[in-house]
Design a protein around this motif. Sequence first.
Motif, PDB file in Angstrom:
ATOM      1  N   ALA A  66      -6.042   4.436 -15.960  1.00  0.00           N
ATOM      2  CA  ALA A  66      -7.147   4.466 -15.123  1.00  0.00           C
ATOM      3  C   ALA A  66      -6.933   5.531 -14.138  1.00  0.00           C
ATOM      4  O   ALA A  66      -7.770   6.559 -13.679  1.00  0.00           O
ATOM      5  N   PHE A  68      -8.736   9.255 -13.817  1.00  0.00           N
ATOM      6  CA  PHE A  68      -9.381   9.617 -12.414  1.00  0.00           C
ATOM      7  C   PHE A  68      -8.472  10.916 -12.157  1.00  0.00           C
ATOM      8  O   PHE A  68      -9.511  11.743 -11.436  1.00  0.00           O
ATOM      9  N   GLU A  79     -10.929  14.007 -11.479  1.00  0.00           N
ATOM     10  CA  GLU A  79     -11.395  14.795 -10.139  1.00  0.00           C
ATOM     11  C   GLU A  79     -10.768  16.357 -10.169  1.00  0.00           C
ATOM     12  O   GLU A  79     -11.396  17.109  -9.439  1.00  0.00           O
ATOM     13  N   VAL A 127     -14.327   4.340 -12.959  1.00  0.00           N
ATOM     14  CA  VAL A 127     -13.258   5.221 -12.803  1.00  0.00           C
ATOM     15  C   VAL A 127     -14.237   6.519 -12.460  1.00  0.00           C
ATOM     16  O   VAL A 127     -14.027   7.535 -11.572  1.00  0.00           O
ATOM     17  N   GLU A 177     -15.775   6.428  -9.125  1.00  0.00           N
ATOM     18  CA  GLU A 177     -14.915   6.696  -7.843  1.00  0.00           C
ATOM     19  C   GLU A 177     -14.481   8.015  -8.068  1.00  0.00           C
ATOM     20  O   GLU A 177     -14.455   8.439  -6.619  1.00  0.00           O
ATOM     21  N   ALA A 178     -14.429   8.702  -8.878  1.00  0.00           N
ATOM     22  CA  ALA A 178     -14.075   9.929  -8.811  1.00  0.00           C
ATOM     23  C   ALA A 178     -15.192  11.095  -8.099  1.00  0.00           C
ATOM     24  O   ALA A 178     -14.931  11.866  -7.536  1.00  0.00           O
ATOM     25  N   SER A 211      -9.555  -0.469  -7.929  1.00  0.00           N
ATOM     26  CA  SER A 211     -10.280  -0.291  -6.611  1.00  0.00           C
ATOM     27  C   SER A 211      -9.507  -0.180  -5.303  1.00  0.00           C
ATOM     28  O   SER A 211      -9.762   0.478  -4.554  1.00  0.00           O
ATOM     29  N   ALA A 271      -7.574   2.834  -4.756  1.00  0.00           N
ATOM     30  CA  ALA A 271      -8.438   3.957  -4.630  1.00  0.00           C
ATOM     31  C   ALA A 271      -8.650   4.056  -3.245  1.00  0.00           C
ATOM     32  O   ALA A 271      -8.788   5.112  -2.492  1.00  0.00           O
TER      33      ALA A 271
END
Length: 222
Positions: free
Chosen positions: A32, A36, A40, A97, A100-101, A214, A217
Amino acid sequence: MKEQTFTLSAARSHANERAAFIRRTYSHLAVAILAFIGIECYLVNAPFAAQLAMSMTSGFSWLIVLGLFMGVGYLADKLARSENSEQMQYLGLGLFVIAEAIVFLPLLFIATMYGGSGLIPTAGLMTLLLVLGITATVFITRKDFSFMRGVLSIGGFVALGFIVCSMIFGFSLGLVFAAVMVLFAGGSVLYTTSNILHHYKPNQHVAASLALFSSVALLFFY
């Protein structure tokens, strides 16, 4: 007999099954994180990065982004905890993921443009060291930190309230808020790692890796 084993937490399962669960959880976490980083890198260097980052943070757009992220996070967690479909579990992890990115884009774009080449690697190294220290604490002491759930829930709502107020009234949250959030995120890593050791079932490695990703991050963000 096998179905009955899966009703137990990993902590109460056979040692080999527990060890396999922990290996799967952390291998999924590693994948993950790599996914990410890859997403990103693409987003930050994309030709639309500057425009997208500005549109996400202008006016009250950031509140909308956070609201959408929370909704996606809730859905992703539900999918990752699916008892009927492994595909749904992986869909939940992948969805989170990606979300989040996207949320990280404005911060990392600014850090890349104006923070110098060493800022992001330094933050990543600090995050790694903190996570390793917290993980070692849980696995060595084997204490159950599930009692932190209430404190973290209240702290999360308080932090969200400060973020909303800062956008409405136009004040800066500053370094003190960031430092407090580092402590909060560290507590979240501690709580999640403890749950992996004591409360997740052996077949919940995808959900466990999502929860840990999570928390890691969040720590990296602040």
